[in-house]
Enzyme design. Structure first.
Site, PDB file in Angstrom:
ATOM      1  N   GLN A 229      42.965 -52.290  -6.413  1.00  0.00           N
ATOM      2  CA  GLN A 229      41.475 -52.068  -6.085  1.00  0.00           C
ATOM      3  C   GLN A 229      40.983 -52.178  -4.947  1.00  0.00           C
ATOM      4  OE1 GLN A 229      39.063 -53.687  -9.361  1.00  0.00           O
ATOM      5  NE2 GLN A 229      37.305 -52.496  -8.566  1.00  0.00           N
TER       6      GLN A 229
ATOM      7  N   ASP B 255      42.305 -49.591  -2.535  1.00  0.00           N
ATOM      8  CA  ASP B 255      41.677 -48.164  -2.861  1.00  0.00           C
ATOM      9  C   ASP B 255      40.322 -48.045  -2.318  1.00  0.00           C
ATOM     10  OD1 ASP B 255      43.812 -47.362  -4.237  1.00  0.00           O
ATOM     11  OD2 ASP B 255      43.160 -47.719  -6.298  1.00  0.00           O
TER      12      ASP B 255
ATOM     13  N   LEU C 259      80.602 -41.035  10.044  1.00  0.00           N
ATOM     14  CA  LEU C 259      81.597 -42.201  10.053  1.00  0.00           C
ATOM     15  C   LEU C 259      82.758 -41.858   9.323  1.00  0.00           C
ATOM     16  CD1 LEU C 259      79.033 -45.177   8.803  1.00  0.00           C
ATOM     17  CD2 LEU C 259      79.926 -44.645  11.226  1.00  0.00           C
TER      18      LEU C 259
ATOM     19  N   GLU D  22      77.124 -54.113   7.011  1.00  0.00           N
ATOM     20  CA  GLU D  22      75.718 -53.537   6.471  1.00  0.00           C
ATOM     21  C   GLU D  22      76.028 -52.874   5.197  1.00  0.00           C
ATOM     22  OE1 GLU D  22      74.070 -51.057   9.100  1.00  0.00           O
ATOM     23  OE2 GLU D  22      74.411 -52.532  10.844  1.00  0.00           O
TER      24      GLU D  22
ATOM     25  N   LYS E 111      76.134 -49.623   2.847  1.00  0.00           N
ATOM     26  CA  LYS E 111      76.108 -48.183   2.902  1.00  0.00           C
ATOM     27  C   LYS E 111      75.197 -47.493   1.834  1.00  0.00           C
ATOM     28  CE  LYS E 111      79.028 -44.022   3.873  1.00  0.00           C
ATOM     29  NZ  LYS E 111      78.080 -43.228   3.308  1.00  0.00           N
TER      30      LYS E 111
ATOM     31  N   ASP F 202      72.993 -45.005  -0.376  1.00  0.00           N
ATOM     32  CA  ASP F 202      73.275 -43.462  -0.831  1.00  0.00           C
ATOM     33  C   ASP F 202      72.166 -42.700  -0.830  1.00  0.00           C
ATOM     34  OD1 ASP F 202      74.944 -41.688  -1.699  1.00  0.00           O
ATOM     35  OD2 ASP F 202      75.268 -42.568  -3.650  1.00  0.00           O
TER      36      ASP F 202
ATOM     37  N   TYR G 220      68.711 -48.422   9.924  1.00  0.00           N
ATOM     38  CA  TYR G 220      70.102 -49.286  10.225  1.00  0.00           C
ATOM     39  C   TYR G 220      70.573 -48.816  11.776  1.00  0.00           C
ATOM     40  CZ  TYR G 220      71.666 -44.808   8.222  1.00  0.00           C
ATOM     41  OH  TYR G 220      72.019 -43.554   7.591  1.00  0.00           O
TER      42      TYR G 220
ATOM     43  N   LYS H 231      80.314 -52.123  11.862  1.00  0.00           N
ATOM     44  CA  LYS H 231      79.891 -51.781  13.144  1.00  0.00           C
ATOM     45  C   LYS H 231      80.447 -52.699  14.209  1.00  0.00           C
ATOM     46  CE  LYS H 231      76.103 -49.139  11.196  1.00  0.00           C
ATOM     47  NZ  LYS H 231      74.620 -49.085  11.269  1.00  0.00           N
TER      48      LYS H 231
ATOM     49  N   LYS I  10      84.368 -47.265   1.503  1.00  0.00           N
ATOM     50  CA  LYS I  10      83.653 -46.655   0.295  1.00  0.00           C
ATOM     51  C   LYS I  10      84.082 -47.468  -1.092  1.00  0.00           C
ATOM     52  CE  LYS I  10      82.309 -42.486   0.258  1.00  0.00           C
ATOM     53  NZ  LYS I  10      81.077 -41.743   0.275  1.00  0.00           N
TER      54      LYS I  10
ATOM     55  N   CYS J 153      73.938 -25.177 -35.158  1.00  0.00           N
ATOM     56  CA  CYS J 153      73.181 -26.249 -34.703  1.00  0.00           C
ATOM     57  C   CYS J 153      72.928 -27.302 -35.720  1.00  0.00           C
ATOM     58  CB  CYS J 153      71.653 -25.616 -34.821  1.00  0.00           C
ATOM     59  SG  CYS J 153      70.377 -26.846 -34.174  1.00  0.00           S
TER      60      CYS J 153
ATOM     61  N   CYS K  85      69.560 -27.702 -37.565  1.00  0.00           N
ATOM     62  CA  CYS K  85      69.080 -26.762 -38.450  1.00  0.00           C
ATOM     63  C   CYS K  85      69.958 -25.637 -39.051  1.00  0.00           C
ATOM     64  CB  CYS K  85      67.964 -25.893 -37.790  1.00  0.00           C
ATOM     65  SG  CYS K  85      68.560 -24.925 -36.426  1.00  0.00           S
TER      66      CYS K  85
ATOM     67  N   CYS L  16      70.411 -23.369 -29.268  1.00  0.00           N
ATOM     68  CA  CYS L  16      70.181 -22.924 -30.531  1.00  0.00           C
ATOM     69  C   CYS L  16      68.918 -22.106 -30.486  1.00  0.00           C
ATOM     70  CB  CYS L  16      69.675 -24.281 -31.424  1.00  0.00           C
ATOM     71  SG  CYS L  16      68.737 -23.919 -32.997  1.00  0.00           S
TER      72      CYS L  16
ATOM     73  N   CYS M 138      63.228 -25.256 -34.803  1.00  0.00           N
ATOM     74  CA  CYS M 138      64.298 -26.331 -34.883  1.00  0.00           C
ATOM     75  C   CYS M 138      63.444 -27.476 -34.318  1.00  0.00           C
ATOM     76  CB  CYS M 138      65.508 -25.838 -34.090  1.00  0.00           C
ATOM     77  SG  CYS M 138      66.637 -27.283 -34.186  1.00  0.00           S
TER      78      CYS M 138
HETATM   79  S1  IVH Z   1      75.438 -45.847  10.595  1.00  0.00           S
HETATM   80  C1  IVH Z   1      77.252 -43.729  14.149  1.00  0.00           C
HETATM   81  N1  IVH Z   1      74.796 -47.355   8.736  1.00  0.00           N
HETATM   82  O1  IVH Z   1      76.306 -42.964   5.719  1.00  0.00           O
HETATM   83  C2  IVH Z   1      76.667 -44.454  13.265  1.00  0.00           C
HETATM   84  N2  IVH Z   1      75.282 -45.114   8.115  1.00  0.00           N
HETATM   85  O2  IVH Z   1      78.749 -41.133   7.256  1.00  0.00           O
HETATM   86  C3  IVH Z   1      76.014 -43.719  12.183  1.00  0.00           C
HETATM   87  N3  IVH Z   1      74.668 -44.374   5.834  1.00  0.00           N
HETATM   88  O3  IVH Z   1      75.294 -40.099   7.866  1.00  0.00           O
HETATM   89  C4  IVH Z   1      75.458 -44.205  10.818  1.00  0.00           C
HETATM   90  N4  IVH Z   1      74.091 -46.460   5.143  1.00  0.00           N
HETATM   91  O4  IVH Z   1      73.653 -41.325   6.336  1.00  0.00           O
HETATM   92  C5  IVH Z   1      75.057 -46.113   9.189  1.00  0.00           C
HETATM   93  N5  IVH Z   1      73.871 -49.015   7.293  1.00  0.00           N
HETATM   94  C6  IVH Z   1      74.442 -47.591   7.467  1.00  0.00           C
HETATM   95  C7  IVH Z   1      74.471 -46.508   6.598  1.00  0.00           C
HETATM   96  C8  IVH Z   1      74.952 -45.328   6.878  1.00  0.00           C
HETATM   97  C9  IVH Z   1      74.128 -45.272   4.856  1.00  0.00           C
HETATM   98  C10 IVH Z   1      74.885 -43.096   5.724  1.00  0.00           C
HETATM   99  C11 IVH Z   1      74.552 -42.155   6.847  1.00  0.00           C
HETATM  100  C12 IVH Z   1      75.513 -41.580   7.583  1.00  0.00           C
HETATM  101  C13 IVH Z   1      76.517 -41.591   6.547  1.00  0.00           C
HETATM  102  C14 IVH Z   1      78.120 -41.967   7.433  1.00  0.00           C
END
Ligand code: IVH
Length: 680
Positions: free
Chosen positions: A33, A36, A82, A112, A114, A116, A225, A288, A312, A407, A410, A425, A430
């Site tokens: 609140q 806001d 990557l 790190e 990854k 999605d 990142y 990295k 992956k 269905c 019904c 359907c 229904c």
């Molecule tokens: S580094 C040169 N770090 O994964 C370094 N990418 O195919 C480039 N992604 O296009 C990316 N988590 O969309 C990096 N911790 C992370 C990530 C990350 C997700 C995605 C990003 C990139 C794809 C790599």
């Protein structure tokens, strides 16, 4: 004035800080609140001082529907992807390649998550967000700055006095947390709209929306990142990100520096299971090389750096017995086959049901009852049957699973259009369809009857109290909670006060919906393809339900934004006498079936056929008000200037690029006062 200017500056700073506390640190120090109140005060002051407009003000986080088409811009530095690895051996090979490439020099690997989602590149100049670009093809992407400004965890202005360079780029991932994703899909289901398959698609669809208000509503989040630039504070990746964190960016706490291959594997195996507890989707680990000097010496290939790799996660797979396939009828009549299996543990949850999508998917899987099936949960959160487990195939298979022909609710024979995957359907009486229409009718963007929910609707329906939406307005307290009777059939005083109050509240909510304006009533009727925007356009143009009912196909097609599909759908809806009767009953019940006097008196045809672009900051009315005025007078508000634009309604501070384009195309610039005189 000076004090108001100071107050604006102070409020902006405070609100940026509160945003950061809430969305990055998850540790708000004031209540909603209070937040806001500060925001409203700032909005008020900014309205008084349009000359102090700032695209990075906290007030701009709500977005606007005035977005341009996205402009494609070249990346300052290409956005590489990557290369992927899928097992320990491939990670080991990466580690060895790095070791060889660095000729035995010691090195550290930053591990790190990854995320999605979809990658984004953010540019800051003097601590202010100036541009946000999608990855695109890696060389150029779309400028989505207006949309990105609505993501609360992305700082618009960094606190002054910190050690960030004058110019830098920071990259990261925009994602939609599971909770927002589920909420969004639930809303879409309620409105009979197509669902997003997973949070990544939802995030990407949202970020590319042309209307930044939609983006603001959908609660995206972002993790950063990768920091890039000429004068970064330190010369290694990990510490640079820690710096970025101290400037206000959301950087994951799950980052770790590993000094040996074993530590890398430990990280991977920890997160392989732990990731299921995260509130957002991850699909792997990114490794990295930490030192930038070492990154440079390892270099790049054409597509990806040699100093980084993605691992992956395996989509987890289990085998379990298929017991039964049931067929569910959705709110729009679409029939979905669902596999019922022996319960099995998969990626942290017990799975016993999985959708088989449609008739084509079902037949391609060639399932027989009693088969062992392979169930997978990858990036998608919904489990999926990927096939029959051939290794456990019995010689005597059970009966083959076939799609049903009638269905299950019904008994009506099902239909399928050649060009569609769905089987449905066709009986609109229904049960799930009847219930679906009522749920759509009461939903927030339609009649907004919040005192009713799906369970109550279901109960009233089952108890025979309602059959269609018009019945809602015939409900009475006596019907909802009939008084108990004594032995002689005489009513006794009602004893359950709580129940009484609750039902009274329901009725009050229904009664209040009589004030909902015509355009939303039209949307609430649930005519196929008539979404909020089409309903608005039809209401504004035809003004009464009677006129809309009498309109010819050609007349509807003349309305901006109404195409053949919508027009035909409206025509065939009114061709059904049941629908006409429904409208009559709703009218008798007092619903708004025409524009209000206020709306009518504001209308004219003065701008009919005109396409108008709004640009700049205005003194007399807000942009939204101007937009509404344009529509009320028959014009169309469009986002970007083209040769077809009739004129630009320009306030102060019109962007130089727009001005140049308008001049080049000979499009007239109309000021605020001139515009108001035009529609007088
Ligand atoms: S580094 C040169 N770090 O994964 C370094 N990418 O195919 C480039 N992604 O296009 C990316 N988590 O969309 C990096 N911790 C992370 C990530 C990350 C997700 C995605 C990003 C990139 C794809 C790599």
């Amino acid at each position: 004035m000076t004090s108001e200017l100071e107050e604006i500056i102070q409020l902006r700073e405070q609100l940026h800080q509160h945003n950061y506390n809430y969305y990055v640190l998850n540790a708000p120090v004031i209540g909603d609140q209070q937040f806001d109140e500060l925001m409203h005060r700032l909005q008020h002051l900014e309205e008084l001082h349009p000359e102090l407009y700032d695209a990075n003000s906290p007030t701009q986080r709500v977005g606007s529907d005035l977005n341009n088409e996205f402009v494609s811009v070249a990346h300052k530095r290409p956005m590489l992807s990557l290369s992927n690895t899928y097992n320990q051996q491939e990670v080991h090979e990466f580690y060895e390649r790095v070791k060889d490439g660095l000729h035995g020099e010691p090195f550290q690997i930053c591990c790190e998550l990854k995320f999605d989602g979809l990658s984004i590149s953010l540019h800051y100049e003097k601590g202010r967000l100036v541009r946000a670009v999608t990855r695109g093809d890696g060389v150029k992407g779309d400028d989505v700055t207006d949309n990105v400004r609505t993501i609360r965890s992305i700082p618009l202005v960094l606190p002054a006095g910190l050690d960030y360079p004058d110019e830098f780029e920071i990259r990261g991932e925009v994602l939609m947390p599971f909770s927002s994703f589920e909420q969004l899909n639930a809303e879409r289901a309620q409105h009979g709209e197509q669902l997003f398959a997973n949070p990544r698609n939802a995030a990407s669809g949202t970020l590319k929306s042309k209307d930044s208000r939609v983006v603001a509503e959908r609660k995206l989040d972002a993790f950063l990142y990768y920091l890039l630039g000429e004068n970064l504070p330190v010369q290694n990746h990990y510490e640079n990100l820690q710096k970025a964190k101290s400037w206000g960016f959301k950087v994951s706490d799950a980052m770790t520096l590993a000094s040996s291959e074993q530590e890398v594997f430990d990280y991977i195996s920890y997160w392989d299971t732990k990731r299921h507890e995260l509130p957002f989707a991850t699909d792997g680990i990114v490794l990295k090389v930490n030192s930038q000097a070492q990154q440079r010496s390892l270099g790049l290939t054409a597509k990806s750096p040699r100093w980084a790799i993605a691992y992956k996660f395996q989509a987890e797979q289990v085998s379990t017995m298929l017991r039964e396939v049931t067929f569910q009828v959705g709110r729009t009549g679409v029939v979905t086959p669902v596999a019922n299996m022996d319960p099995v543990l998969l990626a942290g949850t017990i799975v016993k049901r999985a959708t088989l999508h449609n008739a084509d998917v079902l037949s391609s899987l060639d399932l027989h009852l009693g088969d062992y099936v392979l169930v997978e949960k990858g990036g998608e959160i919904i489990p999926k049957i990927v096939g029959v487990d051939e290794e456990r195939l019995s010689e005597h298979r059970g009966p083959k699973v076939e799609f049903i022909t009638c269905c299950p609710e019904c008994g009506t024979p099902l239909m399928r259009n050649d060009e569609e995957a769905a089987t449905y359907c066709p009986n609109d009486e229904c049960r799930p369809q009847l219930l679906g229409r009522i749920e759509h009718f009461i939903s927030r963007k339609a009649m907004n009857i919040t005192s009713l929910g799906p369970e109550t609707v279901d109960k009233y329906f089952t108890d025979g109290l309602i059959h269609d939406v018009a019945d809602l307005y015939d409900l009475t307290l006596d019907k909802l909670c009939p008084p108990p009777l004594d032995l002689f059939g005489n009513p006794l005083p009602f004893s359950d006060k709580q129940e009484h109050l609750q039902q009274k509240n329901v009725l009050a909510g229904i009664a209040e919906s009589r004030n909902v304006p015509f355009e939303r009533v039209l949307f609430a009727l649930g005519i196929r393809f008539v979404g909020e925007i089409a309903a608005k356009a039809l209401a504004r143009n035809f003004r009464t339900i009677q006129a809309l009912q009498n309109a010819t196909l050609e007349q509807m097609l003349e309305v901006n934004g109404i195409g053949l599909v919508i027009a035909q759908s409206v025509k065939s809806w009114f061709a059904d006498p049941g629908n006409v009767r429904l409208v009559e009953r709703l009218k008798v019940s007092g619903l708004q079936m025409e524009l209000s006097h206020e709306e009518l008196s504001q209308q004219s045809d003065k701008l009919t056929g005109m396409s108008i672009v709004i640009s700049g900051v205005f003194a007399h009315h807000s942009r939204d008000e101007y937009k509404a005025m344009i529509e009320q007078h028959g014009g169309k508000n469009v986002g970007s200037i083209s040769a077809k634009t009739s004129f630009v309604l320009a306030g102060s501070n019109m962007g130089p690029a727009k001005l140049e384009k308008a001049n080049k195309l000979g499009v007239r610039i109309v000021g605020e006062d001139e515009f108001l005189a035009m529609i007088l």
